[in-house]
Design a protein around this motif. Structure first.
Motif, short mmCIF file in Angstrom:
data_model
loop_
_atom_site.label_atom_id
_atom_site.label_comp_id
_atom_site.label_asym_id
_atom_site.label_seq_id
_atom_site.Cartn_x
_atom_site.Cartn_y
_atom_site.Cartn_z
N MET A 1 55.01 61.05 128.63
CA MET A 1 54.69 62.35 128.01
C MET A 1 53.63 62.16 126.93
SD MET A 1 56.51 64.64 129.55
CE MET A 1 56.80 66.06 128.48
N ALA A 2 52.92 63.22 126.62
CA ALA A 2 51.82 63.14 125.68
C ALA A 2 51.71 64.42 124.87
CB ALA A 2 50.52 62.88 126.43
N THR A 3 51.17 64.29 123.67
CA THR A 3 50.83 65.45 122.86
C THR A 3 49.33 65.66 122.99
OG1 THR A 3 52.62 64.95 121.31
CG2 THR A 3 50.87 66.42 120.54
N LEU A 4 48.92 66.90 123.27
CA LEU A 4 47.52 67.20 123.54
C LEU A 4 46.91 68.05 122.42
CD1 LEU A 4 47.71 68.14 127.34
CD2 LEU A 4 47.41 65.88 126.30
N PHE A 5 45.63 67.78 122.16
CA PHE A 5 44.88 68.53 121.16
C PHE A 5 43.57 69.01 121.77
CE2 PHE A 5 47.54 65.45 119.08
CZ PHE A 5 48.04 66.10 117.96
N ILE A 6 43.22 70.26 121.50
CA ILE A 6 41.95 70.82 121.95
C ILE A 6 41.38 71.69 120.83
CG2 ILE A 6 42.54 70.80 124.42
CD1 ILE A 6 43.17 73.80 124.17
N ASP B 1 54.10 67.19 125.85
CA ASP B 1 55.19 67.42 124.90
C ASP B 1 54.88 68.64 124.05
OD1 ASP B 1 56.81 65.18 125.53
OD2 ASP B 1 55.44 63.89 124.41
N ALA B 2 53.59 68.83 123.74
CA ALA B 2 53.15 69.95 122.93
C ALA B 2 51.64 70.08 123.05
CB ALA B 2 53.55 69.76 121.47
N LEU B 3 51.14 71.29 122.77
CA LEU B 3 49.71 71.55 122.77
C LEU B 3 49.32 72.09 121.40
CD1 LEU B 3 46.92 71.91 124.18
CD2 LEU B 3 47.68 74.20 124.82
N TYR B 4 48.32 71.46 120.80
CA TYR B 4 47.78 71.90 119.52
C TYR B 4 46.35 72.38 119.72
CZ TYR B 4 51.74 69.69 117.15
OH TYR B 4 53.00 69.35 116.73
N ILE B 5 46.08 73.62 119.29
CA ILE B 5 44.73 74.19 119.38
C ILE B 5 44.17 74.22 117.97
CG2 ILE B 5 43.36 76.19 120.08
CD1 ILE B 5 45.69 76.95 121.96
N GLN C 1 47.57 75.42 133.37
CA GLN C 1 48.44 75.37 134.55
C GLN C 1 48.62 73.93 135.06
OE1 GLN C 1 46.23 77.95 137.11
NE2 GLN C 1 46.72 79.80 135.93
N GLY C 2 47.78 73.02 134.59
CA GLY C 2 47.82 71.65 135.08
C GLY C 2 48.25 70.65 134.02
N GLU C 3 47.27 70.02 133.38
CA GLU C 3 47.53 68.96 132.40
C GLU C 3 48.50 69.40 131.31
OE1 GLU C 3 46.99 65.09 130.84
OE2 GLU C 3 45.75 65.85 132.49
N ALA C 4 48.31 70.58 130.78
CA ALA C 4 49.14 71.03 129.65
C ALA C 4 50.60 71.19 130.04
CB ALA C 4 48.58 72.34 129.09
N ARG C 5 50.88 71.50 131.29
CA ARG C 5 52.28 71.71 131.73
C ARG C 5 53.12 70.44 131.59
NH1 ARG C 5 54.18 76.01 134.86
NH2 ARG C 5 53.03 77.90 134.22
N HIS C 6 52.45 69.29 131.54
CA HIS C 6 53.18 68.03 131.48
C HIS C 6 53.22 67.45 130.07
CE1 HIS C 6 53.00 68.18 135.83
NE2 HIS C 6 51.69 68.31 135.77
N VAL D 1 47.65 61.96 122.73
CA VAL D 1 48.37 60.99 121.90
C VAL D 1 49.68 60.63 122.60
CG1 VAL D 1 49.44 60.55 119.67
CG2 VAL D 1 47.35 61.91 119.79
N THR D 2 49.84 59.34 122.88
CA THR D 2 51.04 58.82 123.54
C THR D 2 51.55 57.63 122.72
OG1 THR D 2 49.80 57.25 124.89
CG2 THR D 2 50.09 59.47 125.80
N PRO D 3 52.73 57.11 123.05
CA PRO D 3 53.19 55.91 122.34
C PRO D 3 52.21 54.75 122.48
CG PRO D 3 54.99 56.91 123.56
CD PRO D 3 53.76 57.64 123.97
#
Length: 240
Positions: A1-6, A34-38, A27-32, A228-230
């Motif tokens: 799992m990963a936390t994403l930033f855009i 842990d969280a999305l930060y804009i 619908q793709g990458e973000a669905r997987h 961001v992942t472990p």
């Protein structure tokens, strides 16, 4: 799992390819994730939560679907959409964050922000920013009819474009001392931001220790995200 930033998508009806790319991302990458930060400038302009623009409703629906699927979404205001309010955030299912927010991800203490306040050499912009962030000015603006707000916003964007055309790239970039200062203030070794549209990973020293500043790219011709992942922190460009 990963936390994403855009950041810096600058969504607008005149750029349907960027909107389509963002919807595919949700619908793709973000669905997987842990969280999305804009981190700001999701939209090219924002004149009020009640603006009936169909694009705004489409994006709100897509973000709410993401949140309802179990991926929390967080938002920090940018210089283009600083008036985005609680009403629209609620429609999206987003949580609004302070302009400087510290996260603890996998043992890394990370400061996230839009990044415009780091451009301290651009004194003209900072003076303008201070003015439009004055609460009474915002209240007055939001009380105007939508068509007047739209005209004012268009005039301000045109003025900003003209002003930036005469500024050096150095002035519009972050000030190194401002970067170190804000990282010391929050006692972090990682900083993630957007705004400058200059994607890169910068190594520096803060309090005598190795530190890192990771800058998101704008969604002009391709997408940009930080994952961001472990295992690490990656800056990734990807096609729409």
């Amino acid at each position: 799992m990963a936390t994403l930033f855009i950041a810096d998508l600058h969504l607008q009806t005149e750029e349907p390819a960027i909107t389509a790319g963002f919807l595919r991302f949700l619908q793709g990458e973000a669905r997987h994730a842990d969280a999305l930060y804009i981190l700001g400038d999701l939209f090219e302009a924002w004149i009020g939560d009640e603006d009936p623009n169909p694009l705004h409703r489409e994006i709100a629906s897509a973000l709410k679907t993401l949140v309802d699927s179990g991926v929390p979404c967080f938002f920090i205001h940018g210089n283009r959409d600083f008036l985005l309010g609680k009403r629209y955030a609620r429609d999206c299912g987003m949580t609004l964050l302070a302009e400087e927010t510290v996260l603890d991800l996998h043992g890394r203490r990370m400061l996230i922000m839009h990044g415009d306040t780091l451009c301290t050499d651009d004194t003209g912009y900072l003076a303008f920013r201070a003015k439009v962030h004055t609460p009474w000015i915002q209240t007055l603006f939001l009380a105007l009819p939508l068509f007047i707000r739209s005209r004012i916003a268009a005039k301000m964007r045109a003025g900003s474009k003209a002003a930036n055309s005469s500024k050096s790239m150095t002035i519009m970039d972050v000030n190194p001392q401002a970067v170190v200062s804000v990282m010391k203030k929050h006692q972090v070794q990682w900083l993630i931001h957007g705004h400058t549209h200059r994607p890169d990973v910068h190594d520096l020293a803060v309090n005598g220790e190795p530190a890192h500043r990771v800058v998101l790219g704008a969604w002009h011709t391709e997408g940009s995200m930080i994952k961001v992942t472990p295992e690490g922190v990656e800056l990734i460009a990807f096609p729409f």
